[in-house]
Motif scaffolding. Structure first.
Motif, PDB file in Angstrom:
ATOM      1  N   LEU A   2      22.254  48.238  45.725  1.00  0.00           N
ATOM      2  CA  LEU A   2      23.649  48.272  46.155  1.00  0.00           C
ATOM      3  C   LEU A   2      23.986  49.627  46.750  1.00  0.00           C
ATOM      4  O   LEU A   2      23.517  50.666  46.287  1.00  0.00           O
ATOM      5  CB  LEU A   2      24.579  47.971  44.978  1.00  0.00           C
ATOM      6  N   THR A   3      24.827  49.580  47.771  1.00  0.00           N
ATOM      7  CA  THR A   3      25.374  50.816  48.323  1.00  0.00           C
ATOM      8  C   THR A   3      26.770  51.096  47.793  1.00  0.00           C
ATOM      9  O   THR A   3      27.156  52.251  47.632  1.00  0.00           O
ATOM     10  CB  THR A   3      25.421  50.731  49.855  1.00  0.00           C
ATOM     11  N   TYR A  60      27.168  43.777  49.197  1.00  0.00           N
ATOM     12  CA  TYR A  60      25.736  43.494  49.362  1.00  0.00           C
ATOM     13  C   TYR A  60      25.493  42.037  49.715  1.00  0.00           C
ATOM     14  O   TYR A  60      24.659  41.731  50.586  1.00  0.00           O
ATOM     15  CB  TYR A  60      25.007  43.861  48.069  1.00  0.00           C
ATOM     16  N   ASN A  62      18.831  45.563  39.233  1.00  0.00           N
ATOM     17  CA  ASN A  62      18.481  44.961  40.518  1.00  0.00           C
ATOM     18  C   ASN A  62      18.084  43.502  40.350  1.00  0.00           C
ATOM     19  O   ASN A  62      18.362  42.672  41.221  1.00  0.00           O
ATOM     20  CB  ASN A  62      17.327  45.735  41.162  1.00  0.00           C
TER      21      ASN A  62
END
Length: 312
Positions: A59-60, A66, A276
């Protein structure tokens, strides 16, 4: 004063009871399996909904930023594949059922059924080794002469591994099952309706348009939704063919292409760890919901068609 006794229930034989309970068990297992999958996806996805870039390296910012491009790429690729495959499947099914000689129709039917059994990885190899190089000159021509159209704008890729190539591979993959369903539906059109249309002076195409296609419309919708469901969940072929960068773009010929949920899970899961994994499972939940909604809409359309036909 006479008394009326309640009608007695028919006595079922042992074979009828075994078959009835076996069918009930099989139907129940479908619901149990679907519920188990849904519960697993929901429970494992909960951490991903509150995850950030600090806790999950995929994720940013957050999960929804996302998954948004992935949902777009999944729906966009599947819609392109359906747009390409649906007219072809209807045309092939009509040729097999109403135009081709009997022997040729049988051969074509066998070929279509065999094509449906080809593994997706074979389609992926064909797409990356044959279709993409062959399509690249066509993409260059489209970009040069039709680049003013937004779909064909931008710098044309030199590899041919675009979202359009992935959609073409998906269209070839879903074509057999859609053609088989449409063919069987068209063959079940009432012969009296066809003969009546021909007796009134209709040409073969007019007979098909007036008697066959209206009868087969629910089957066409079912075939389209079944093909769309397979295109939404296809993994290996898209992962092998598509050169994805994760952007949201409607352009078909550039090297910047959106990815799909299934392909992203296949490529990212082997190296995923910690939250993740939850993020990838959560994207799978989104795909599960999208596929479920597609099938629900298809069932609603078919039921409305049936009610409309019964009313008329």
């Amino acid at each position: 004063m006479t008394s009326t006794s309640a009608p007695s229930k028919p006595v079922l034989s042992l074979g009828d009871r075994v078959f009835s309970r076996s069918a009930l068990f099989a139907g129940s297992m479908i619901l149990v399996t679907l519920a188990a999958v849904a519960i697993f996806l929901i429970l494992r996805s909960l951490p991903a909904f509150v995850a950030t870039g600090e806790s999950a390296s995929l994720l940013t910012s957050n999960f929804w930023a996302y998954v948004g491009p992935l949902v777009f790429g999944t729906v966009w690729a599947a819609a392109l594949a359906l747009l390409i495959a649906l007219p072809l499947s209807i045309g092939i099914a009509l040729f097999i059922s109403h135009y081709a000689p009997r022997r040729l129709a049988q051969v074509l039917g066998y070929v279509v059924d065999l094509l449906a059994a080809v593994p997706s990885v074979v389609f992926g190899l064909w797409g990356i080794g044959v279709l993409a190089p062959a399509a690249q000159p066509v993409y260059a021509w489209l970009g040069e002469y039709l680049g003013w159209i937004p779909l064909f704008g931008g710098a044309v890729t030199g590899t041919g591994r675009t979202i359009l190539t992935a959609a073409l591979v998906l269209a070839v993959m879903i074509l057999p099952i859609m053609t088989a369903i449409c063919r069987e539906v068209f063959l079940q059109a009432p012969a009296l309706h066809e003969e009546a249309a021909l007796a009134l002076g209709a040409t073969r195409w007019e007979m098909i348009r007036l008697a066959v296609l209206p009868f087969g419309r629910p089957g066409i919708v079912s075939a389209a939704m079944l093909g769309l469901g397979r295109a939404l969940g296809e993994t290996m072929a898209v992962a092998m063919v598509l050169s994805a960068t994760g952007v949201v773009s409607f352009r078909l010929l550039t090297s910047e292409n959106p990815s799909t949920i299934a392909a992203n899970i296949a490529l990212s899961f082997p190296e995923a760890y910690g939250e993740n994994i939850n993020v990838l499972i959560a994207t799978g939940l989104i795909l599960f919901i999208v596929t479920f909604l597609v099938n629900a809409v298809a069932r609603w359309i078919i039921s409305r068609r049936a009610e409309f036909s019964a009313a008329n």
